[in-house]
Design a protein around this motif. Structure first.
Motif, mmCIF file in Angstrom:
data_model
loop_
_atom_site.group_PDB
_atom_site.id
_atom_site.type_symbol
_atom_site.label_atom_id
_atom_site.label_comp_id
_atom_site.label_asym_id
_atom_site.label_seq_id
_atom_site.Cartn_x
_atom_site.Cartn_y
_atom_site.Cartn_z
ATOM 1 N N ILE A 241 -4.922 23.885 -106.718
ATOM 2 C CA ILE A 241 -3.990 22.736 -107.285
ATOM 3 C C ILE A 241 -2.438 22.547 -106.889
ATOM 4 O O ILE A 241 -2.082 21.447 -106.936
ATOM 5 C CB ILE A 241 -4.053 23.297 -108.934
ATOM 6 N N THR B 76 -7.257 18.610 -109.865
ATOM 7 C CA THR B 76 -7.545 18.609 -111.360
ATOM 8 C C THR B 76 -8.291 17.323 -111.651
ATOM 9 O O THR B 76 -8.997 17.449 -112.846
ATOM 10 C CB THR B 76 -5.973 18.543 -111.737
ATOM 11 N N ASN C 61 -12.404 21.491 -112.430
ATOM 12 C CA ASN C 61 -11.058 21.844 -113.160
ATOM 13 C C ASN C 61 -11.386 22.144 -114.560
ATOM 14 O O ASN C 61 -10.850 23.029 -115.123
ATOM 15 C CB ASN C 61 -10.133 20.759 -113.075
ATOM 16 N N SER D 119 1.884 20.410 -114.904
ATOM 17 C CA SER D 119 0.988 20.797 -115.545
ATOM 18 C C SER D 119 0.558 19.788 -116.749
ATOM 19 O O SER D 119 -0.627 19.469 -117.173
ATOM 20 C CB SER D 119 0.999 22.299 -116.198
ATOM 21 N N TYR E 3 -0.901 16.674 -115.639
ATOM 22 C CA TYR E 3 -2.512 16.591 -115.019
ATOM 23 C C TYR E 3 -3.210 16.454 -116.556
ATOM 24 O O TYR E 3 -4.432 15.881 -116.491
ATOM 25 C CB TYR E 3 -2.706 17.702 -114.473
ATOM 26 N N CYS F 67 -5.630 13.443 -117.120
ATOM 27 C CA CYS F 67 -7.391 13.722 -117.296
ATOM 28 C C CYS F 67 -7.645 12.649 -118.718
ATOM 29 O O CYS F 67 -8.703 12.010 -118.435
ATOM 30 C CB CYS F 67 -7.626 15.276 -117.792
#
Lengths: 116, 145
Positions: free
Chosen positions: A52, A60, A65, B53, B56, B60
């Motif tokens: 990552i 991701t 993931n 983070s 991401y 998603c």
């Protein structure tokens, strides 16, 4: 540079999946399950976090993931709540993916009619 | 005609899958999907000042929403047939399988159709993900502490 890395890593995962799909009798269901478990295993060896850092969305956006966040949820859960953390922490990080896909699929199934 | 001969004839007449073409197409499509994802994540990081983070997770959710919408509109099945693993391995495949199975069983009723068959295809990913993550995390705690 991270853009090129994400293209290469994401493409490589898909290439491996396609080779498995074409040369064996496994169905797409088998391949996605296999890649999820692969994500757990790679996360267990500490490789997935490095992947990552190296390729960003290339790692991701892959289904592996999902396995990675499940493993990390359970592992960090143990350090917060000891034994109970295995069960209570497992889904914490993966919750966003599961809940958003359930809501999207449910609402869209109510609105749209299936096409054949 | 014995069994061996029959299998030989079946093998000769089976349509050959263009393996090389499939592999190249899925590499390019899968790579492009991840490239677009990285572009979206970078935009989120720069314009909204998100942490890496966090961006991401938003990425998603956005991917799942777009893939589900395209599936419900009826475009995505053709894309998946053509690109195969290029769209099955990214998160789009997970959202596609969930939405298409829920659309298929929608007309059977809310409980006996939608409720009981909702996780038909995505269920295996969630089941084996959880099972393997549970045992591997116990192993990880034993080894790494």
């Amino acid at each position: 540079m991270i853009f090129l890395n994400s293209f290469l890593v994401g493409g490589l995962f898909c290439l491996v999946g396609q080779i498995i799909l074409d040369n064996t009798k496994l169905t797409p269901g088998h391949v996605t399950s296999l890649f999820t478990v692969l994500g757990v295993v790679l996360s267990f060896f500490g490789i997935y976090q490095k992947l990552i850092d190296f390729s960003g969305a290339g790692a991701t956006m892959i289904i592996s993931n999902f396995g990675h966040v499940l493993y990390q949820g359970a592992y960090t859960g143990y350090h917060e709540m000891q034994l109970l953390g295995f069960v209570s922490g497992l889904l914490t990080k993966a919750s966003s993916a599961i809940v958003s896909s359930i809501i999207c699929a449910f609402v869209l199934a109510l609105i749209f009619k299936p096409k054949d | 005609m014995d069994k061996y001969e029959y299998q030989k004839i079946v093998k000769e007449n089976k349509p050959k899958e263009p393996k090389l073409k499939n592999a190249i197409v899925s590499f390019l499509v899968g790579g492009s999907v991840c490239f677009i994802g990285q572009v979206i994540a970078s935009i989120l990081q720069v314009t909204f000042g998100m942490e890496v983070s966090e961006s991401y997770i938003w990425l998603c959710i956005i991917t799942i929403f777009i893939a589900s919408l395209l599936t419900a509109l009826g475009f995505f099945d053709n894309f998946v047939k053509k690109c195969q693993c290029g769209l099955i391995i990214p998160t789009t495949g997970f959202a596609h399988s969930m939405t298409s199975s829920s659309l298929d069983v929608r007309l059977d009723g809310m409980i006996s159709g939608l409720g009981m068959s909702f996780f038909k295809l995505a269920g295996s990913v969630i089941l084996y993900g959880i099972i393997s993550a549970f045992f591997f995390s116990i192993l990880g705690v034993i080894i790494y502490g």
